[in-house]
Design a protein around this motif. Sequence first.
Motif, PDB file in Angstrom:
ATOM      1  N   PHE A  11       0.860  -1.184   0.000  1.00 29.26           N
ATOM      2  CA  PHE A  11       0.000   0.000   0.000  1.00 29.26           C
ATOM      3  C   PHE A  11       0.889   1.224   0.000  1.00 29.26           C
ATOM      4  CE2 PHE A  11       0.266  -1.487   4.401  1.00 29.26           C
ATOM      5  CZ  PHE A  11       0.652  -0.356   5.101  1.00 29.26           C
ATOM      6  N   SER A  12       0.289   2.378  -0.243  1.00 29.55           N
ATOM      7  CA  SER A  12       1.074   3.598  -0.432  1.00 29.55           C
ATOM      8  C   SER A  12       1.067   4.500   0.793  1.00 29.55           C
ATOM      9  CB  SER A  12       0.563   4.374  -1.644  1.00 29.55           C
ATOM     10  OG  SER A  12      -0.718   4.904  -1.404  1.00 29.55           O
ATOM     11  N   THR A  13       1.989   5.462   0.758  1.00 27.39           N
ATOM     12  CA  THR A  13       2.110   6.495   1.771  1.00 27.39           C
ATOM     13  C   THR A  13       2.433   7.806   1.061  1.00 27.39           C
ATOM     14  OG1 THR A  13       3.311   7.227   3.740  1.00 27.39           O
ATOM     15  CG2 THR A  13       4.574   6.014   2.120  1.00 27.39           C
ATOM     16  N   ASP A  14       2.212   8.918   1.718  1.00 21.08           N
ATOM     17  CA  ASP A  14       2.593  10.205   1.130  1.00 21.08           C
ATOM     18  C   ASP A  14       3.945  10.679   1.649  1.00 21.08           C
ATOM     19  OD1 ASP A  14       1.763  10.757   3.700  1.00 21.08           O
ATOM     20  OD2 ASP A  14       0.303  12.274   3.139  1.00 21.08           O
ATOM     21  N   ASP A  15       4.494  10.009   2.685  1.00 17.55           N
ATOM     22  CA  ASP A  15       5.778  10.412   3.257  1.00 17.55           C
ATOM     23  C   ASP A  15       6.480   9.174   3.806  1.00 17.55           C
ATOM     24  OD1 ASP A  15       7.868  11.326   4.917  1.00 17.55           O
ATOM     25  OD2 ASP A  15       6.789  13.163   5.421  1.00 17.55           O
ATOM     26  N   ILE A  16       7.374   8.612   3.026  1.00 18.10           N
ATOM     27  CA  ILE A  16       8.018   7.346   3.396  1.00 18.10           C
ATOM     28  C   ILE A  16       8.870   7.487   4.658  1.00 18.10           C
ATOM     29  CG2 ILE A  16      10.106   7.506   1.964  1.00 18.10           C
ATOM     30  CD1 ILE A  16       7.976   4.369   2.153  1.00 18.10           C
ATOM     31  N   ALA A  17       9.523   8.633   4.858  1.00 22.42           N
ATOM     32  CA  ALA A  17      10.366   8.820   6.050  1.00 22.42           C
ATOM     33  C   ALA A  17       9.508   8.832   7.319  1.00 22.42           C
ATOM     34  CB  ALA A  17      11.177  10.105   5.934  1.00 22.42           C
ATOM     35  N   LYS A  18       8.412   9.568   7.298  1.00 23.04           N
ATOM     36  CA  LYS A  18       7.516   9.639   8.458  1.00 23.04           C
ATOM     37  C   LYS A  18       6.870   8.268   8.709  1.00 23.04           C
ATOM     38  CE  LYS A  18       3.852  12.297   8.113  1.00 23.04           C
ATOM     39  NZ  LYS A  18       2.928  13.439   8.113  1.00 23.04           N
ATOM     40  N   THR A  19       6.530   7.581   7.644  1.00 25.90           N
ATOM     41  CA  THR A  19       5.924   6.259   7.761  1.00 25.90           C
ATOM     42  C   THR A  19       6.915   5.263   8.352  1.00 25.90           C
ATOM     43  OG1 THR A  19       4.424   6.699   5.938  1.00 25.90           O
ATOM     44  CG2 THR A  19       4.843   4.387   6.451  1.00 25.90           C
ATOM     45  N   ARG A  20       8.165   5.311   7.897  1.00 29.90           N
ATOM     46  CA  ARG A  20       9.178   4.397   8.422  1.00 29.90           C
ATOM     47  C   ARG A  20       9.402   4.653   9.913  1.00 29.90           C
ATOM     48  NH1 ARG A  20      14.749   2.384   5.670  1.00 29.90           N
ATOM     49  NH2 ARG A  20      15.275   0.920   7.314  1.00 29.90           N
ATOM     50  N   ASP A  62     -10.042   3.317   2.516  1.00 29.07           N
ATOM     51  CA  ASP A  62     -11.118   3.452   3.495  1.00 29.07           C
ATOM     52  C   ASP A  62     -11.466   2.091   4.104  1.00 29.07           C
ATOM     53  OD1 ASP A  62     -12.319   2.343   1.296  1.00 29.07           O
ATOM     54  OD2 ASP A  62     -13.945   3.800   1.173  1.00 29.07           O
ATOM     55  N   PHE A  63     -10.498   1.185   4.072  1.00 23.07           N
ATOM     56  CA  PHE A  63     -10.651  -0.143   4.648  1.00 23.07           C
ATOM     57  C   PHE A  63      -9.332  -0.522   5.326  1.00 23.07           C
ATOM     58  CE2 PHE A  63      -9.436  -0.395   0.227  1.00 23.07           C
ATOM     59  CZ  PHE A  63      -8.278  -1.168   0.270  1.00 23.07           C
ATOM     60  N   THR A  64      -9.340  -1.570   6.116  1.00 22.78           N
ATOM     61  CA  THR A  64      -8.136  -2.001   6.827  1.00 22.78           C
ATOM     62  C   THR A  64      -7.145  -2.613   5.844  1.00 22.78           C
ATOM     63  OG1 THR A  64      -9.517  -2.485   8.745  1.00 22.78           O
ATOM     64  CG2 THR A  64      -7.282  -3.380   8.755  1.00 22.78           C
ATOM     65  N   VAL A  65      -5.909  -2.088   5.853  1.00 24.25           N
ATOM     66  CA  VAL A  65      -4.887  -2.584   4.940  1.00 24.25           C
ATOM     67  C   VAL A  65      -3.911  -3.537   5.617  1.00 24.25           C
ATOM     68  CG1 VAL A  65      -5.016  -0.568   3.431  1.00 24.25           C
ATOM     69  CG2 VAL A  65      -3.328  -0.610   5.271  1.00 24.25           C
ATOM     70  N   PHE A  66      -3.894  -3.574   6.941  1.00 27.66           N
ATOM     71  CA  PHE A  66      -2.898  -4.352   7.659  1.00 27.66           C
ATOM     72  C   PHE A  66      -3.479  -4.775   9.000  1.00 27.66           C
ATOM     73  CE2 PHE A  66       2.048  -4.035   7.976  1.00 27.66           C
ATOM     74  CZ  PHE A  66       2.140  -5.402   8.152  1.00 27.66           C
ATOM     75  N   ASN A  67      -3.392  -6.060   9.339  1.00 28.89           N
ATOM     76  CA  ASN A  67      -3.909  -6.593  10.600  1.00 28.89           C
ATOM     77  C   ASN A  67      -2.780  -7.259  11.374  1.00 28.89           C
ATOM     78  OD1 ASN A  67      -6.983  -6.391  10.041  1.00 28.89           O
ATOM     79  ND2 ASN A  67      -6.154  -7.399   8.237  1.00 28.89           N
ATOM     80  N   PHE A  68      -2.688  -6.951  12.661  1.00 28.31           N
ATOM     81  CA  PHE A  68      -1.707  -7.569  13.542  1.00 28.31           C
ATOM     82  C   PHE A  68      -2.447  -8.484  14.508  1.00 28.31           C
ATOM     83  CE2 PHE A  68       0.175  -3.525  12.325  1.00 28.31           C
ATOM     84  CZ  PHE A  68       1.477  -3.885  11.995  1.00 28.31           C
ATOM     85  N   GLY A 118      -2.681   7.914   7.059  1.00 25.82           N
ATOM     86  CA  GLY A 118      -4.115   7.683   7.128  1.00 25.82           C
ATOM     87  C   GLY A 118      -4.551   6.283   6.748  1.00 25.82           C
ATOM     88  N   ASN A 119      -3.601   5.378   6.510  1.00 27.18           N
ATOM     89  CA  ASN A 119      -3.961   3.989   6.223  1.00 27.18           C
ATOM     90  C   ASN A 119      -4.471   3.330   7.500  1.00 27.18           C
ATOM     91  OD1 ASN A 119      -3.053   3.854   3.425  1.00 27.18           O
ATOM     92  ND2 ASN A 119      -1.001   4.098   4.287  1.00 27.18           N
ATOM     93  N   ILE A 120      -5.539   2.553   7.381  1.00 22.47           N
ATOM     94  CA  ILE A 120      -6.159   1.915   8.536  1.00 22.47           C
ATOM     95  C   ILE A 120      -5.476   0.575   8.825  1.00 22.47           C
ATOM     96  CG2 ILE A 120      -8.297   1.018   9.525  1.00 22.47           C
ATOM     97  CD1 ILE A 120      -9.793   2.920   7.562  1.00 22.47           C
ATOM     98  N   LEU A 121      -5.049   0.425  10.074  1.00 26.44           N
ATOM     99  CA  LEU A 121      -4.430  -0.801  10.564  1.00 26.44           C
ATOM    100  C   LEU A 121      -5.279  -1.329  11.705  1.00 26.44           C
ATOM    101  CD1 LEU A 121      -0.820   0.708  10.931  1.00 26.44           C
ATOM    102  CD2 LEU A 121      -1.848  -0.276   8.886  1.00 26.44           C
ATOM    103  N   SER A 122      -5.087  -2.588  12.067  1.00 29.64           N
ATOM    104  CA  SER A 122      -5.858  -3.096  13.202  1.00 29.64           C
ATOM    105  C   SER A 122      -5.051  -4.071  14.034  1.00 29.64           C
ATOM    106  CB  SER A 122      -7.146  -3.783  12.728  1.00 29.64           C
ATOM    107  OG  SER A 122      -6.881  -5.085  12.242  1.00 29.64           O
ATOM    108  N   LEU A 123      -5.479  -4.178  15.284  1.00 29.04           N
ATOM    109  CA  LEU A 123      -5.033  -5.238  16.186  1.00 29.04           C
ATOM    110  C   LEU A 123      -6.200  -6.199  16.269  1.00 29.04           C
ATOM    111  CD1 LEU A 123      -3.593  -3.098  19.120  1.00 29.04           C
ATOM    112  CD2 LEU A 123      -2.351  -4.041  17.159  1.00 29.04           C
ATOM    113  N   VAL A 124      -5.913  -7.487  16.181  1.00 29.06           N
ATOM    114  CA  VAL A 124      -6.960  -8.511  16.218  1.00 29.06           C
ATOM    115  C   VAL A 124      -6.580  -9.572  17.241  1.00 29.06           C
ATOM    116  CG1 VAL A 124      -8.211 -10.265  14.883  1.00 29.06           C
ATOM    117  CG2 VAL A 124      -7.491  -8.137  13.768  1.00 29.06           C
ATOM    118  N   GLN A 125      -7.511  -9.870  18.124  1.00 28.57           N
ATOM    119  CA  GLN A 125      -7.336 -10.976  19.068  1.00 28.57           C
ATOM    120  C   GLN A 125      -8.399 -12.012  18.738  1.00 28.57           C
ATOM    121  OE1 GLN A 125      -7.123 -10.134  23.333  1.00 28.57           O
ATOM    122  NE2 GLN A 125      -8.241 -12.029  23.730  1.00 28.57           N
ATOM    123  N   GLU A 126      -7.958 -13.200  18.373  1.00 31.79           N
ATOM    124  CA  GLU A 126      -8.911 -14.254  18.002  1.00 31.79           C
ATOM    125  C   GLU A 126      -9.578 -14.847  19.224  1.00 31.79           C
ATOM    126  OE1 GLU A 126      -7.685 -16.418  14.143  1.00 31.79           O
ATOM    127  OE2 GLU A 126      -5.902 -16.306  15.398  1.00 31.79           O
TER     128      GLU A 126
END
Length: 126
Positions: A11-20, A62-68, A118-126
Amino acid sequence: MLQDCKAFSSFSTDDIAKTRQFYEGVLGLKATEGMGGMVLDFEMNGSVPFIIYQKPDHRPADFTVFNFLVDDIEEAVASLKNKGVVFESYDNGNIKTDEDNIFRGEGPLVAWFKDPSGNILSLVQE
């Protein structure tokens, strides 16, 4: 044909340094440069690598791109809040989070937050 190929998501970002800085400094992940962006490599724990690339006209999904997957969502949420992460609050029909920003409906427990782009991430506990 593709069943024997390795796969990855991106997925994309607008600022790779800030994202890293966020993924390494706040979330504690290891990032390297590669594949035209930043690689989050999870192969050691059985997951596949993730690529985050800079895009000038980035628009967050506007959806979750990454789940932990986490063992204790309450502990993980509290820990990230202590590092300044702001969790999302939802109350829209089937998705309602509680005062701890955790969805406790049918299925797994989930808490959503956003990265600096602004990418949506989540924490998931099964």
